[in-house]
Design a protein around this motif. Structure first.
Motif, PDB file in Angstrom:
ATOM      1  N   MET A   1       0.651  -1.313   0.181  1.00 41.94           N
ATOM      2  CA  MET A   1      -0.106   0.063  -0.032  1.00 41.94           C
ATOM      3  C   MET A   1       0.918   1.106  -0.164  1.00 41.94           C
ATOM      4  SD  MET A   1      -3.212  -0.916   2.430  1.00 41.94           S
ATOM      5  CE  MET A   1      -4.380   0.223   1.737  1.00 41.94           C
ATOM      6  N   GLU A   2       1.920   1.139   0.643  1.00 37.99           N
ATOM      7  CA  GLU A   2       2.921   2.277   0.779  1.00 37.99           C
ATOM      8  C   GLU A   2       3.402   2.641  -0.671  1.00 37.99           C
ATOM      9  OE1 GLU A   2       4.011   4.401   2.876  1.00 37.99           O
ATOM     10  OE2 GLU A   2       3.016   3.830   4.715  1.00 37.99           O
ATOM     11  N   ARG A   3       3.720   1.680  -1.470  1.00 33.68           N
ATOM     12  CA  ARG A   3       4.278   1.836  -2.757  1.00 33.68           C
ATOM     13  C   ARG A   3       3.065   2.240  -3.906  1.00 33.68           C
ATOM     14  NH1 ARG A   3       6.851  -3.030  -1.825  1.00 33.68           N
ATOM     15  NH2 ARG A   3       5.360  -4.317  -3.024  1.00 33.68           N
ATOM     16  N   HIS A   4       1.908   1.768  -3.438  1.00 30.46           N
ATOM     17  CA  HIS A   4       0.852   2.342  -4.561  1.00 30.46           C
ATOM     18  C   HIS A   4      -0.218   3.367  -3.931  1.00 30.46           C
ATOM     19  CE1 HIS A   4       2.651  -0.703  -7.253  1.00 30.46           C
ATOM     20  NE2 HIS A   4       2.602  -1.482  -6.220  1.00 30.46           N
ATOM     21  N   GLN A   5       0.519   4.097  -3.017  1.00 30.51           N
ATOM     22  CA  GLN A   5      -0.529   5.077  -2.375  1.00 30.51           C
ATOM     23  C   GLN A   5      -1.452   5.986  -3.484  1.00 30.51           C
ATOM     24  OE1 GLN A   5       1.152   7.322   0.950  1.00 30.51           O
ATOM     25  NE2 GLN A   5       3.268   6.280   0.414  1.00 30.51           N
ATOM     26  N   VAL A   6      -0.944   6.305  -4.504  1.00 31.99           N
ATOM     27  CA  VAL A   6      -1.878   7.267  -5.371  1.00 31.99           C
ATOM     28  C   VAL A   6      -3.097   6.518  -5.895  1.00 31.99           C
ATOM     29  CG1 VAL A   6      -1.709   8.424  -7.454  1.00 31.99           C
ATOM     30  CG2 VAL A   6      -0.013   8.807  -5.929  1.00 31.99           C
ATOM     31  N   ALA A   7      -2.549   5.256  -6.454  1.00 35.41           N
ATOM     32  CA  ALA A   7      -3.808   4.243  -6.639  1.00 35.41           C
ATOM     33  C   ALA A   7      -4.750   3.739  -5.782  1.00 35.41           C
ATOM     34  CB  ALA A   7      -3.074   2.960  -7.319  1.00 35.41           C
ATOM     35  N   VAL A   8      -3.997   3.624  -4.454  1.00 38.23           N
ATOM     36  CA  VAL A   8      -5.256   3.438  -3.512  1.00 38.23           C
ATOM     37  C   VAL A   8      -6.212   4.572  -3.197  1.00 38.23           C
ATOM     38  CG1 VAL A   8      -5.305   2.990  -0.981  1.00 38.23           C
ATOM     39  CG2 VAL A   8      -3.683   1.779  -2.308  1.00 38.23           C
ATOM     40  N   TYR A   9      -5.593   5.898  -3.178  1.00 37.37           N
ATOM     41  CA  TYR A   9      -6.524   7.086  -3.061  1.00 37.37           C
ATOM     42  C   TYR A   9      -7.471   7.190  -3.961  1.00 37.37           C
ATOM     43  CZ  TYR A   9      -2.922   7.908   0.446  1.00 37.37           C
ATOM     44  OH  TYR A   9      -2.068   7.687   1.370  1.00 37.37           O
ATOM     45  N   LEU A  10      -6.729   7.005  -5.265  1.00 37.77           N
ATOM     46  CA  LEU A  10      -7.793   7.183  -6.540  1.00 37.77           C
ATOM     47  C   LEU A  10      -8.897   6.259  -6.446  1.00 37.77           C
ATOM     48  CD1 LEU A  10      -5.424   8.002  -9.464  1.00 37.77           C
ATOM     49  CD2 LEU A  10      -6.935   9.571  -8.200  1.00 37.77           C
ATOM     50  N   ALA A  11      -8.814   4.785  -5.930  1.00 40.89           N
ATOM     51  CA  ALA A  11      -9.654   3.927  -5.904  1.00 40.89           C
ATOM     52  C   ALA A  11     -10.548   4.188  -4.954  1.00 40.89           C
ATOM     53  CB  ALA A  11      -8.779   2.526  -5.934  1.00 40.89           C
ATOM     54  N   ALA A  12     -10.238   4.893  -3.921  1.00 32.49           N
ATOM     55  CA  ALA A  12     -10.999   4.830  -2.624  1.00 32.49           C
ATOM     56  C   ALA A  12     -11.822   6.122  -2.948  1.00 32.49           C
ATOM     57  CB  ALA A  12     -10.074   5.387  -1.289  1.00 32.49           C
ATOM     58  N   THR A  13     -11.273   7.043  -3.832  1.00 32.02           N
ATOM     59  CA  THR A  13     -12.117   8.021  -4.080  1.00 32.02           C
ATOM     60  C   THR A  13     -13.341   7.536  -5.113  1.00 32.02           C
ATOM     61  OG1 THR A  13     -10.614   9.633  -3.935  1.00 32.02           O
ATOM     62  CG2 THR A  13     -12.278  10.356  -5.364  1.00 32.02           C
ATOM     63  N   ALA A  14     -12.957   6.599  -6.121  1.00 30.33           N
ATOM     64  CA  ALA A  14     -13.803   6.143  -6.981  1.00 30.33           C
ATOM     65  C   ALA A  14     -15.085   5.217  -6.241  1.00 30.33           C
ATOM     66  CB  ALA A  14     -13.164   5.200  -8.167  1.00 30.33           C
ATOM     67  N   VAL A  15     -14.481   4.404  -5.355  1.00 28.67           N
ATOM     68  CA  VAL A  15     -15.714   3.523  -4.712  1.00 28.67           C
ATOM     69  C   VAL A  15     -16.552   4.490  -4.124  1.00 28.67           C
ATOM     70  CG1 VAL A  15     -15.843   1.886  -2.626  1.00 28.67           C
ATOM     71  CG2 VAL A  15     -14.218   1.686  -4.545  1.00 28.67           C
ATOM     72  N   GLY A  16     -16.120   5.448  -3.305  1.00 28.55           N
ATOM     73  CA  GLY A  16     -16.850   6.331  -2.465  1.00 28.55           C
ATOM     74  C   GLY A  16     -17.948   7.120  -3.509  1.00 28.55           C
ATOM     75  N   ALA A  17     -17.533   7.468  -4.746  1.00 34.91           N
ATOM     76  CA  ALA A  17     -18.240   8.219  -5.586  1.00 34.91           C
ATOM     77  C   ALA A  17     -19.475   7.047  -6.086  1.00 34.91           C
ATOM     78  CB  ALA A  17     -17.493   8.888  -6.700  1.00 34.91           C
ATOM     79  N   ALA A  18     -18.931   5.761  -6.197  1.00 33.56           N
ATOM     80  CA  ALA A  18     -19.978   4.789  -6.713  1.00 33.56           C
ATOM     81  C   ALA A  18     -21.122   4.661  -5.517  1.00 33.56           C
ATOM     82  CB  ALA A  18     -19.281   3.751  -7.107  1.00 33.56           C
ATOM     83  N   LEU A  19     -20.621   4.609  -4.525  1.00 32.29           N
ATOM     84  CA  LEU A  19     -21.304   4.134  -3.242  1.00 32.29           C
ATOM     85  C   LEU A  19     -22.425   5.484  -2.867  1.00 32.29           C
ATOM     86  CD1 LEU A  19     -22.189   2.424  -0.832  1.00 32.29           C
ATOM     87  CD2 LEU A  19     -20.274   3.704   0.629  1.00 32.29           C
ATOM     88  N   GLY A  20     -21.705   6.517  -3.193  1.00 37.92           N
ATOM     89  CA  GLY A  20     -22.639   7.769  -2.632  1.00 37.92           C
ATOM     90  C   GLY A  20     -23.804   7.769  -4.007  1.00 37.92           C
ATOM     91  N   ALA A  21     -23.523   7.350  -5.123  1.00 34.81           N
ATOM     92  CA  ALA A  21     -24.440   7.635  -6.321  1.00 34.81           C
ATOM     93  C   ALA A  21     -25.267   6.528  -6.255  1.00 34.81           C
ATOM     94  CB  ALA A  21     -23.602   7.452  -7.680  1.00 34.81           C
TER      95      ALA A  21
END
Length: 312
Positions: A1-21
């Motif tokens: 997770m440390e090595r792929h932080q940016v991907a983790v954050y973008l994925a979390a944002t996308a999942v949050g957007a999908a959940l909110g919608a």
């Protein structure tokens, strides 16, 4: 997770957007989780900075002066320049001011480090940036929105947020550091908390986006009007930060850290302040969340751009 932080954050944002919608009814419940998750994130952030390191950071005059100049002189001047171009809507302008006038204290450390910035120095001055922004924010709002502000923005939520999101996590972090210095169990607890940084950041982004995305639906037009400002802001501040870093003759890592400090805003910490506003100003929270969505993408670009503007 440390090595792929940016991907983790973008994925979390996308999942949050999908959940909110998909499940907008879950928004109020998730909204109540924002402060606890954010408080835990800030505790872990502060835990990485020994109290003695903070004292040394305060003695690092050039770096501290550069960070303060960029965030509390250059940023307000830029905000003053763009304010006339924003919609003549008090709630929208309040949301923009809340988020743009406050420097980031959480994931800026991550993105600065990915771009080769001196994130240890930046992390060490985080409590200073938090304290100064909370002291100056009411003054900035008074200057930009006029004396009638006191009728719509109560001091209570500001003080509550400062106590629960700044004072309490910082005190707990320093207490944990003291425990870790004297007890093996304390060291294990501190190590475990430090390892939770990336998951907590991802959980915070997911919770904020999922809880606030339904707010955007009813006021999409009002929020969309400020998106161009959010897109332009970080790139203008990159050049302002670089100019200040060169003026004060900072080294390359320190200069990159100052650039990211100026370009990244404190949307996650000021969101509780926006959520505490009266009903007539509720769109301010959606305006703050929109900035988060734009900024996460902008940071991915800046991780590549800043090393080219400030080459090693």
């Amino acid at each position: 997770m440390e090595r792929h932080q940016v991907a983790v954050y973008l994925a979390a944002t996308a999942v949050g957007a999908a959940l909110g919608a998909a499940v907008p009814a879950a928004g109020p419940g998730l909204e109540r989780a924002v402060n606890p998750v954010l408080g835990a994130l800030l505790f872990v952030t502060f835990l990485q900075v020994p109290a003695a390191e903070l004292v040394r950071a305060l003695r690092d005059g050039r770096f501290l002066s550069a960070a303060l100049t960029v965030n509390f002189l250059a940023v307000p001047l830029l905000v003053a320049a763009v304010l006339p171009f924003l919609p003549d809507d008090r709630a929208v302008r309040l949301g923009v001011l809340l988020v743009l006038l406050c420097p980031c204290v959480d994931y800026v450390i991550v993105f600065s480090g990915l771009a080769g910035g001196d994130n240890r120095r930046l992390l060490a001055i985080t409590p200073v940036l938090l304290l100064v922004q909370m002291l100056l924010l009411p003054l900035y709002l008074l200057v930009f929105l006029g004396p009638g502000l006191g009728e719509v923005v109560a001091a209570g939520p500001f003080l509550t947020a400062f106590g629960s999101l700044i004072v309490l996590p910082l005190a707990l972090a320093w207490a944990t550091q003291a425990w870790a210095a004297h007890r093996p169990a304390g060291r294990r607890a501190a190590d475990a908390a430090g390892a939770a940084m990336v998951p907590l950041m991802a959980a915070t982004l997911l919770t904020v986006v999922a809880s606030q995305l339904p707010r955007l639906g009813g006021s999409l037009g009002r929020v969309a009007a400020v998106v161009p400002c959010y897109v332009v802001f970080p790139f203008v501040m990159v050049f302002a930060g670089r100019a200040v870093a060169r003026l004060l003759r900072l080294g390359v890592p320190a200069g990159r850290a100052v650039v990211f400090s100026g370009a990244t805003r404190n949307s996650l910490v000021v969101l509780p302040l926006a959520l505490a506003l009266p009903a007539g100003l509720s769109v301010a929270a959606a305006v703050v969340v929109a900035q988060t969505l734009v900024e996460v993408v902008a940071m991915v670009v800046l991780v590549r751009l800043v090393p080219r503007l400030l080459p090693g």
